[in-house]
Design an enzyme around this catalytic site. Structure first.
Site, PDB file in Angstrom:
ATOM      1  CG  HIS A   1      46.359  69.675  51.535  1.00 18.77           C
ATOM      2  ND1 HIS A   1      47.137  70.376  50.234  1.00 18.77           N
ATOM      3  CD2 HIS A   1      47.258  68.294  51.543  1.00 18.77           C
ATOM      4  CE1 HIS A   1      48.512  69.992  49.893  1.00 18.77           C
ATOM      5  NE2 HIS A   1      48.295  68.769  50.540  1.00 18.77           N
TER       6      HIS A   1
ATOM      7  CG  ASP B   1      45.978  73.733  50.448  1.00 17.32           C
ATOM      8  OD1 ASP B   1      46.267  73.115  50.921  1.00 17.32           O
ATOM      9  OD2 ASP B   1      46.416  73.018  49.153  1.00 17.32           O
TER      10      ASP B   1
ATOM     11  N   GLY C   1      54.197  65.471  48.337  1.00 11.99           N
ATOM     12  CA  GLY C   1      55.084  65.064  49.584  1.00 11.99           C
ATOM     13  C   GLY C   1      56.224  66.204  48.780  1.00 11.99           C
TER      14      GLY C   1
ATOM     15  CB  SER D   1      51.839  68.997  49.834  1.00  9.91           C
ATOM     16  OG  SER D   1      51.012  68.582  48.773  1.00  9.91           O
TER      17      SER D   1
HETATM   18  C1  4AZ Z   1      50.092  65.381  46.401  1.00 12.06           C
HETATM   19  O1  4AZ Z   1      50.004  63.965  46.497  1.00 12.06           O
HETATM   20  C2  4AZ Z   1      50.302  66.235  44.958  1.00 12.06           C
HETATM   21  N1  4AZ Z   1      51.079  67.126  39.919  1.00 12.06           N
HETATM   22  C3  4AZ Z   1      51.356  67.572  44.521  1.00 12.06           C
HETATM   23  C4  4AZ Z   1      51.257  68.050  43.321  1.00 12.06           C
HETATM   24  C5  4AZ Z   1      50.784  67.464  42.763  1.00 12.06           C
HETATM   25  C6  4AZ Z   1      50.244  65.879  42.923  1.00 12.06           C
HETATM   26  C7  4AZ Z   1      49.767  65.218  43.852  1.00 12.06           C
HETATM   27  C8  4AZ Z   1      50.410  67.837  41.556  1.00 12.06           C
HETATM   28  O2  4AZ Z   1      50.514  65.629  47.603  1.00 12.06           O
END
Ligand code: 4AZ
Length: 262
Positions: A46, A100, A205, A207
């Protein structure tokens, strides 16, 4: 990362920072990633919305970055991106983040600005081992693992962390995560992890970055930071792509592509 500590790349040598370049050459931080072999960084699918994975020239990957917006001529290395592979089963339109997972091939021999690297091993010569190499060792619920990244330090902030940060989270049993925390939103390709007092978590961020678990003194990449309902919210653990389900996919993609380009 919410609720963790400042970290250095010496203790997370596989951490990658992925940037997107606008047409006006503005460099925008996009996602974290993990160096899983000398040419490949694993991240989240993503991170490449709307088919932007085909525009690989628009991305760059940094290893060895302690500070997100400061260059560090000693520790950091910048790489071009040769190719971005997204899992065939990733369907963002469904909004469930199943599969993902995506891989990027960093453009190797041509890349290094400052180092005469032939291989894109980071300067520490360390990569994250895939769960396949854990030799039958399975992660157990309650196993403490670490997450790292440059993401926001609190829900709602609009700016990323200035420096790399780390936190510790425990793996949560699948049935507990499914039944207690996220009713039926957790597929077999996901795993949940959270800190016992809910104070530490991954966030926006982070991710694409690693959930790394130590087994017998080696770190294994068990999860890719993927999603969650908010960050460090009681009863809402972080959700991670279950990397062990993708061992075959990862070796297939890395082998095919390197053979084809050889
Ligand atoms: C994000 O938006 C995101 N708490 C990544 C991890 C988590 C929530 C949101 C997990 O990239």
């Amino acid at each position: 990362i919410v609720g963790g500590n400042v970290a250095t790349v010496e203790s997370h040598p596989w951490i990658a920072a992925i940037f997107w370049h606008s047409k006006s050459e503005e460099k925008v931080f996009r996602c974290g990633g993990s160096l899983i072999s000398s040419c490949w960084v694993l991240t989240a699918a993503h991170c490449f919305p709307d088919g932007s994975h085909t525009k690989n020239h628009r991305y760059s990957v940094f290893l060895g970055k302690n500070f997100l917006n400061e260059s560090d001529p000693i520790a950091e290395q910048k790489f071009r991106v040769e190719e971005i592979i997204i899992h065939e089963g990733f369907d963002q339109s469904k909004g469930d983040f199943n599969n993902d997972i995506g891989k990027k091939k960093t453009g190797l021999p041509r890349v290094s600005r400052r180092y005469d690297v032939v291989e894109a091993v980071n300067i520490f010569g360390e990569i994250l081992c895939s769960p396949a190499e854990a030799e039958g060792q399975r992660w157990e619920p309650e196993h403490t693992c670490e997450i790292s990244g440059y993401g926001i330090e609190k829900n709602g902030l609009w700016y990323m962390s200035r420096s790399l940060r780390e936190a510790r989270v425990n793996i949560i049993a699948d049935d507990v995560c499914r039944q207690v925390y996220y009713e039926n939103m957790i597929s077999d390709n996901m795993l949940c992890a959270g800190s016992p007092d809910w104070s530490q978590d991954s966030c926006k961020g982070d991710s694409g970055g690693p959930l790394a678990c130590q087994v017998d003194n080696r770190f294994f990449l068990f999860g890719v930071i993927s999603w969650g309902d908010g960050c460090a919210k009681e009863g809402h653990p972080g959700v991670y792509t279950r990397v062990s389900n993708y061992d075959a996919w990862i070796s297939e993609k890395t082998q095919t592509v390197s053979a084809a380009s050889a």
